[in-house]
Design an enzyme around this catalytic site. Structure first.
Site, PDB file in Angstrom:
ATOM      1  N   GLU A 182       0.838  -1.211   0.000  1.00  0.00           N
ATOM      2  CA  GLU A 182       0.000   0.000   0.000  1.00  0.00           C
ATOM      3  C   GLU A 182       0.868   1.254   0.000  1.00  0.00           C
ATOM      4  O   GLU A 182       0.639   2.191   0.781  1.00  0.00           O
ATOM      5  CB  GLU A 182      -0.955  -0.017   1.210  1.00  0.00           C
ATOM      6  CG  GLU A 182      -1.974  -1.140   1.138  1.00  0.00           C
ATOM      7  CD  GLU A 182      -2.971  -1.126   2.310  1.00  0.00           C
ATOM      8  OE1 GLU A 182      -2.638  -0.597   3.381  1.00  0.00           O
ATOM      9  OE2 GLU A 182      -4.089  -1.641   2.132  1.00  0.00           O
ATOM     10  N   GLU A 262      -6.600  -7.904  -0.564  1.00  0.00           N
ATOM     11  CA  GLU A 262      -7.043  -7.902   0.838  1.00  0.00           C
ATOM     12  C   GLU A 262      -8.542  -7.667   0.862  1.00  0.00           C
ATOM     13  O   GLU A 262      -9.009  -6.524   0.804  1.00  0.00           O
ATOM     14  CB  GLU A 262      -6.343  -6.800   1.655  1.00  0.00           C
ATOM     15  CG  GLU A 262      -4.874  -7.034   1.887  1.00  0.00           C
ATOM     16  CD  GLU A 262      -4.239  -6.028   2.857  1.00  0.00           C
ATOM     17  OE1 GLU A 262      -4.960  -5.178   3.416  1.00  0.00           O
ATOM     18  OE2 GLU A 262      -3.021  -6.103   3.033  1.00  0.00           O
TER      19      GLU A 262
END
Ligand code: NAG
Ligand code: NAG
Ligand code: NAG
Ligand code: NAG
Ligand code: NAG
Ligand code: NAG
Ligand code: NAG
Length: 630
Positions: A182, A262
């Protein structure tokens, strides 16, 4: 040689030839928008599991349950700070045996999606970055700062060679590798850093392996987190419209497989905030939709586990929010590894899209209520300071951070004396709210109150010139996500008493865990105090069984607990929502007495005992609200 033996040898030889001839491959098919495994279209349905949050004795059990749920892959982070606790000191043994864990995954026939960082977030201390990086205070983490890159290079030079032989095309089971994590959520947006990582990963792992990134759905996240030659994937939970979410992935990756790296089956908890849950119906509906779209999905988490010891991280959202000890995550497998109704529902959905192994999922393991255990032996923290801090204290005019003194976790003690008589109450505080993160204040050994980062910055004291002043400072976990991971611990700015800056400090680094594991119980005159940092010790015998259990803290306030020298983690029942800590049965002995050591930092009950229960309580309420504290 008999004819049959001859035939057998020819057959085996043939097999061997076949095995070497059929070259394994794993790649991206941009034409058909999917992965190719051995040249055949392939989709993964995967789940996240963290070996560093589960005792090794249970690894196989958890993986077997994941396999039986119908998953064909598991996704795994590697926390750098767990494996390189001090610069150049590596640990890949026991709880940290990454390769042993990967061997088990392979034995169960599951594929691996590996996420080696170097930054991982994971609600883990400092997002997996070693806090010793901050010994160089000007370092700019997660950028092409040469100091950071040098440390990253050294680490990847140790880690990635262990990974290479395990890649799918090299005969292993690792199908893809995530680079960074991320990164688009980090302020720096440093493409040179990402390009550097790409080059290092290629150098050690070769050209063939699929390398990818994962980012949130915002335009800025996808812009700063992605890089040419790294396949861009996204992450989002069930509350997001899947079709629109994958449209965001398509903006940066017009062709190739759809991937949600995710998909959130639950969520984490913070101390003082309500317990998080995610309904099974919502989770399974979203899963079904993504699978209908042909997407690859990793469920985060499939098994959460526990933030043992000091490993939990913290988030920074206007102020500091430390994460609780449990990482149950409301995941399909509970913190104790038990299947939940969410798991069965997910398995049913998976069964609509691919073959789920026949046979039942292993049932929940039995739990045991060992009952109350008294902790009669009481030792005041300051009475055993020399045992807890075997090295000499540092002397400094002004406070120094944990990182400056090379302490990564736990507690440090700052000691000075009052420079004057203080007849009227005067506020003791730390400039710029610089308590990271809690400071238990003692005057001549008497507990006076607690300073708390962003929440309580003043304890009134009175006293006399020369009185001994101690601040026992607790690191509640380095920030693991957001704009700034340079989260120094200890007293970050000067301590003031009224308008006077206090000086002339003795700073004691503390190694409480070694003392508890090796030199317990300490022999000192018993103390009768029930407030302030104090150790309480007791023993108990099991009735010949060592089953999982949960420890509850009736009447206790805030502290740390060890069982047979193993640091279970932080407890904070007055803050909640977590009221019990998971105690893996494997820590308990059936033959000798089990030792419980509790470090209570604030107020202990008058009859000190803990309670071992057969069920967790993660959703307790508390009277605390963060709003009250601002
Ligand atoms: C490595 O880590 C394990 C498990 O946490 C620990 O027991 C062991 O002492 C460590 N080894 C070294 C050499 O520090
Ligand atoms: C999700 O988004 C798509 C595309 O914009 C839309 O057609 C669909 O109705 C949305 N689904 C829901 C449940 O809102
Ligand atoms: C500290 O003392 C001052 C007066 O000296 C008083 O105004 C203040 O309310 C006290 N603060 C606390 C937290 O007791
Ligand atoms: C991060 O925190 C450090 C230490 O508090 C500070 O020096 C630095 O300016 C911060 N950086 C950003 C980008 O906020
Ligand atoms: C503490 O105060 C002293 C004296 O004013 C100053 O030199 C020093 O930089 C201060 N330290 C911090 C961390 O602010
Ligand atoms: C602690 O309490 C016991 C019993 O009340 C008493 O006999 C003893 O003197 C006390 N010890 C200290 C150090 O105050
Ligand atoms: C906590 O969870 C249990 C079990 O799901 C439930 O019965 C209970 O009502 C919950 N308590 C609170 C305070 O939410």
């Amino acid at each position: 040689m008999g004819l049959w033996l001859y035939i057998l040898m020819v057959a085996l030889g043939g097999l061997q030839f076949q095995a070497t001839a059929a070259v394994s491959s794993f790649s991206i098919d941009y034409e058909n928008n999917c992965f190719l495994k051995d040249g055949v279209q392939f989709r993964y349905i995967s789940g996240s599991i963290h070996y560093f949050r589960i005792p090794p004795a249970y690894w196989k059990d958890r993986l077997l349950k994941m396999y039986m749920s119908g998953l064909n892959a598991v996704q795994i982070y590697v926390p750098w700070n767990y494996h390189e606790p001090l610069p150049g000191i590596y640990n890949f043994s026991e709880d940290r045996d990454l390769e042993g864990f990967l061997d088990l995954v392979a034995q169960l026939g599951l594929l691996v999606i590996l996420r080696p960082g170097p930054y991982i977030c994971a609600e883990w201390d400092m997002g997996g970055l070693p806090s010793w990086l901050l010994a160089e205070p000007d370092i700019i983490l997660r950028t092409s700062d040469p100091g950071f890159l040098q440390a990253v290079n050294k680490w990847l030079n140790v880690l990635l060679p262990k990974i290479k032989p395990r890649l799918y095309h090299n005969g292993g089971n690792i199908i893809s590798i995530q680079v960074e994590n991320e990164y688009g959520s980090y302020y720096a947006c440093d493409y040179d850093y990402m390009r550097h990582l790409l080059a290092v990963f290629r150098l050690y792992l070769g050209k063939e392996v699929v390398l990818f990134t994962t980012d949130g759905l915002k335009e800025s996240e996808l812009r700063c987190g992605t890089l040419q030659d790294l396949y861009a994937t996204v992450d989002f939970g069930p509350e997001i419209n899947e079709t629109r979410a994958f449209e965001q992935q398509r903006l940066v990756e017009p062709r190739g497989p759809l991937v949600n790296s995710e998909y959130y089956t639950g969520w984490l908890d913070y101390w003082g905030e309500p317990h998080s849950t995610k309904s099974t119906a919502v989770v399974t509906q979203g899963l079904q939709k993504m699978l209908e779209l042909g997407a690859n999905v990793n469920m985060y988490m499939f098994q959460g586990g526990t933030n043992f010891g000091y490993w939990s991280g913290a988030d920074y959202k206007d102020n500091y929010f430390p994460i609780v000890t449990s990482y149950d995550y409301d995941a399909p497998l509970s913190e104790a590894g038990d299947p939940t109704e969410k798991l069965y529902a997910i398995r049913t959905i998976i069964g609509k899209f691919q073959v789920v192994p026949a046979g039942p999922i292993p049932p929940p393991t039995p739990k045991f209520s060992y009952g109350y255990v008294s902790l009669p032996q009481r030792v005041a923290f300051l009475d055993i300071l020399s045992l807890l801090s075997p090295s000499l204290p540092f002397h400094s005019s002004f406070p120094l951070t944990f990182e400056a003194l090379k302490q990564t976790h736990g507690f440090m003690l700052y000691r000075t004396v009052l420079p004057d008589d203080i007849l009227q109450p005067v506020s003791l505080s730390v400039l710029e709210n610089g308590v990271h993160d809690l400071a238990y204040v003692l005057l001549n050994g008497e507990y006076k109150g607690t300073l708390e980062r962003d929440r309580v910055n003043g304890v009134n004291i009175t006293g006399q010139l020369g009185d001994s002043l101690d601040l026992l400072v607790e690191n509640m976990g380095h920030i693991n996500f957001g704009a700034n991971n340079s989260d120094f611990k200890g007293l970050i700015y000067n301590v003031t008493l009224g308008s006077t800056i206090l000086s002339d400090w003795l700073i004691y680094p503390l190694d409480i865990d070694s003392a508890v594991a090796h030199e317990w119980p300490p022999y000192v005159p018993p103390s009768n105090k029930t407030t302030g940092p104090t150790f309480y010790t007791g023993v108990f015998k099991t009735p010949g069984i060592n089953q999982d259990t949960y420890v509850k803290f009736p009447g206790w306030s805030k502290g740390q607990i060890w069982i047979n020298g193993f640091n279970l983690g932080r407890f904070w029942p007055v803050r909640g929502p977590q009221k019990t800590l998971f105690v893996p049965g494997v820590l308990l002995s059936t033959s000798v007495l089990n030792t419980v050591v509790v470090l209570e930092l604030q107020n202990a009950p008058s009859n000190p005992k803990v309670l071992f229960l057969d069920r967790p309580l993660l959703n307790g309420t508390s009277t605390f609200t963060h709003k009250d504290m601002k």
